[in-house]
Design a protein around this motif. Sequence first.
Motif, PDB file in Angstrom:
ATOM      1  N   ASN A   1      12.371  13.896   4.956  1.00 34.15           N
ATOM      2  CA  ASN A   1      12.864  14.490   3.706  1.00 34.15           C
ATOM      3  C   ASN A   1      11.683  14.705   2.771  1.00 34.15           C
ATOM      4  OD1 ASN A   1      15.146  15.186   1.797  1.00 34.15           O
ATOM      5  ND2 ASN A   1      14.186  13.516   0.640  1.00 34.15           N
TER       6      ASN A   1
ATOM      7  N   PHE B   1      -0.301   6.829   5.581  1.00 34.92           N
ATOM      8  CA  PHE B   1      -0.940   8.107   5.923  1.00 34.92           C
ATOM      9  C   PHE B   1      -2.279   7.853   6.626  1.00 34.92           C
ATOM     10  CE2 PHE B   1       1.101  10.604   2.123  1.00 34.92           C
ATOM     11  CZ  PHE B   1       2.351  10.425   2.694  1.00 34.92           C
TER      12      PHE B   1
ATOM     13  N   THR C   1       7.900  14.674   8.182  1.00 33.48           N
ATOM     14  CA  THR C   1       8.488  14.055   6.990  1.00 33.48           C
ATOM     15  C   THR C   1       9.966  14.412   6.987  1.00 33.48           C
ATOM     16  OG1 THR C   1       6.388  14.595   5.916  1.00 33.48           O
ATOM     17  CG2 THR C   1       8.183  13.821   4.488  1.00 33.48           C
TER      18      THR C   1
ATOM     19  N   ASP D   1       7.671   9.919   8.454  1.00 40.35           N
ATOM     20  CA  ASP D   1       7.658   9.422   7.082  1.00 40.35           C
ATOM     21  C   ASP D   1       9.072   9.634   6.536  1.00 40.35           C
ATOM     22  OD1 ASP D   1       7.499   8.971   4.376  1.00 40.35           O
ATOM     23  OD2 ASP D   1       5.909  10.442   3.995  1.00 40.35           O
TER      24      ASP D   1
ATOM     25  N   GLN E   1      10.809   2.191  -2.583  1.00 37.14           N
ATOM     26  CA  GLN E   1      11.250   2.467  -3.961  1.00 37.14           C
ATOM     27  C   GLN E   1      12.096   3.724  -4.157  1.00 37.14           C
ATOM     28  OE1 GLN E   1       8.104   2.614  -2.917  1.00 37.14           O
ATOM     29  NE2 GLN E   1       6.926   4.228  -3.880  1.00 37.14           N
ATOM     30  N   LYS E   2      12.454   4.424  -3.079  1.00 36.61           N
ATOM     31  CA  LYS E   2      13.387   5.529  -3.227  1.00 36.61           C
ATOM     32  C   LYS E   2      14.805   5.055  -2.904  1.00 36.61           C
ATOM     33  CE  LYS E   2       9.500   7.829  -3.619  1.00 36.61           C
ATOM     34  NZ  LYS E   2       8.706   8.613  -2.729  1.00 36.61           N
TER      35      LYS E   2
ATOM     36  N   SER F   1      10.285   8.077   3.841  1.00 42.15           N
ATOM     37  CA  SER F   1      10.271   7.383   2.554  1.00 42.15           C
ATOM     38  C   SER F   1      11.481   7.686   1.680  1.00 42.15           C
ATOM     39  CB  SER F   1       9.007   7.746   1.775  1.00 42.15           C
ATOM     40  OG  SER F   1       7.883   7.286   2.473  1.00 42.15           O
ATOM     41  N   SER F   2      11.884   8.954   1.635  1.00 42.81           N
ATOM     42  CA  SER F   2      12.913   9.284   0.653  1.00 42.81           C
ATOM     43  C   SER F   2      14.295   9.517   1.259  1.00 42.81           C
ATOM     44  CB  SER F   2      12.476  10.486  -0.189  1.00 42.81           C
ATOM     45  OG  SER F   2      12.109  11.565   0.634  1.00 42.81           O
TER      46      SER F   2
ATOM     47  N   GLY G   1       0.805  -1.227   0.000  1.00 39.84           N
ATOM     48  CA  GLY G   1       0.000   0.000   0.000  1.00 39.84           C
ATOM     49  C   GLY G   1       0.831   1.267   0.000  1.00 39.84           C
ATOM     50  N   GLY G   2       2.143   1.133   0.011  1.00 42.92           N
ATOM     51  CA  GLY G   2       3.002   2.307  -0.064  1.00 42.92           C
ATOM     52  C   GLY G   2       2.913   3.184   1.169  1.00 42.92           C
TER      53      GLY G   2
ATOM     54  N   TRP H   1       4.442  16.135   0.854  1.00 46.58           N
ATOM     55  CA  TRP H   1       4.088  14.832   1.432  1.00 46.58           C
ATOM     56  C   TRP H   1       3.516  14.968   2.824  1.00 46.58           C
ATOM     57  CZ3 TRP H   1       2.933  11.210  -1.670  1.00 46.58           C
ATOM     58  CH2 TRP H   1       3.594  11.077  -2.895  1.00 46.58           C
TER      59      TRP H   1
ATOM     60  N   THR I   1      10.495  15.036  -0.560  1.00 49.12           N
ATOM     61  CA  THR I   1      11.016  14.599  -1.851  1.00 49.12           C
ATOM     62  C   THR I   1      10.761  15.608  -2.968  1.00 49.12           C
ATOM     63  OG1 THR I   1      10.149  12.515  -1.012  1.00 49.12           O
ATOM     64  CG2 THR I   1      11.120  12.460  -3.200  1.00 49.12           C
TER      65      THR I   1
HETATM   66  C1  LIG Z   1       7.235   8.739  -2.470  1.00 53.90           C
HETATM   67  C2  LIG Z   1       6.797   9.252  -1.166  1.00 53.90           C
HETATM   68  C3  LIG Z   1       5.562   8.885  -0.606  1.00 53.90           C
HETATM   69  C4  LIG Z   1       4.547   8.048  -1.336  1.00 53.90           C
HETATM   70  O1  LIG Z   1       4.888   6.732  -1.413  1.00 53.90           O
HETATM   71  P1  LIG Z   1       3.924   5.681  -2.138  1.00 53.90           P
HETATM   72  O2  LIG Z   1       4.702   4.418  -1.985  1.00 53.90           O
HETATM   73  O3  LIG Z   1       3.754   6.106  -3.552  1.00 53.90           O
HETATM   74  O4  LIG Z   1       2.645   5.652  -1.406  1.00 53.90           O
HETATM   75  C5  LIG Z   1       5.268   9.372   0.650  1.00 53.90           C
HETATM   76  N1  LIG Z   1       6.108  10.173   1.322  1.00 53.90           N
HETATM   77  C6  LIG Z   1       7.296  10.560   0.796  1.00 53.90           C
HETATM   78  C7  LIG Z   1       8.186  11.445   1.593  1.00 53.90           C
HETATM   79  C8  LIG Z   1       7.674  10.117  -0.457  1.00 53.90           C
HETATM   80  O5  LIG Z   1       8.854  10.496  -0.975  1.00 53.90           O
END
Ligand SMILES: *Cc1c(COP(=O)(O)O)cnc(C)c1O
Length: 371
Positions: free
Chosen positions: A158, A81, A156, A180, A203-204, A182-183, A75-76, A110, A160
Amino acid sequence: MNARVYNFSPGPAVLPEVVLAELQRDLMCLPGVGASILEISHRSRAFENILHQAETNLRQLLGIPEDYTILFLQGGSRLQFSMVPMNLAGCKGRAATNHGAANYIISGSWGKYAYKEAVKECETAIAWDGAKTKYDRLPAAAEFALHPAAAYVHYTSNETIEGVQFPTEPVVGEVPLVCDASSDFLSRPVDIPKYGMIYACAQKNAGPSGVTVVILRKELLERSADSLPGYMNYKTHAENDSLWNTPPTFAIYVVSLITKWLITDIGGLAKMKAQNESKAKQLYDVIDVSQGFYTGHAQAACRSMMNVVFRLPSDELTSKFTSEAAKQALTELKGHRSVGGIRASIYNAMPVEGVEQLRDFMLEFQKSNAK
Ligand SMILES: *Cc1c(COP(=O)(O)O)cnc(C)c1O
């Protein structure tokens, strides 16, 4: 096009070549298994070993103590969120108990998206929002309006899209800090005990799309209400070692290889951080000496080591920049549509040589195009 380019994509993003080679080599048949990673049961011993290895590597790299659980979800980050407020705050009609308003520090796009989802689930409060200056800076500690009885504080690490990164965690006292990441996950060491939870889609910086890593302080699991849908409940995943339903087996396998690469080839996150800092500096230095030809989006104190966001004097020059760069195999440099300009994403796996080539291209481009 057959040769590999220097791919500055914000995500899914570049992966280490040694990992891609290993994936290719073992795709037909995992050593000792007799079948592909794509073909084996998530309940097989072979996959259990892979899952265990991914977790062990993450614990080693980040120093994750035993009182934190690690979950591999789908669900990414977008699903997080919603899952964060559903589980950690008193969510509407589904509260185990009411844990108070969820506080959000919004330092970019984000953070804003995360906040918008939380509003649907629970009581919320904005601790800080950088919209006024188009998310080009971070708040000083004195600027937060933190609620002492908040369910958690979300930020967050970083951003992105805007290229704004917290150099260290915001100080939030006793309230659980939720990040978060993620990046910038695995781009530098972090002090896990400061966090209630960290999450990152892979995926980052950590793998392919399809898996999201959640690191959660175990005592927070008590907040998750039994009435939550099974998948949406962290307790479900923690009690079943991320095997309640079929997890993204291939993506988890790649995370195990990336984390192994970070340990053995890179030598850990402190080394990764040093490399990332020096890569980012190469580009920011060009911006800083360009006498206004290139202008960075983020203020210097909060510039991202992962996403270097800058503008050129005109839209024409911006398109010329991306098309000429592509001819030199420097690709995916177009900025996010909401910010414009250029964004060079230089995650862990972007080789130093790729950044050096981009740096040289920037210098050359300015020379030929500045008035
Ligand atoms: C890419 C990204 C997301 C979204 O991620 P998904 O896997 O597409 O849901 C959320 N937060 C940050 C900081 C991101 O860089």
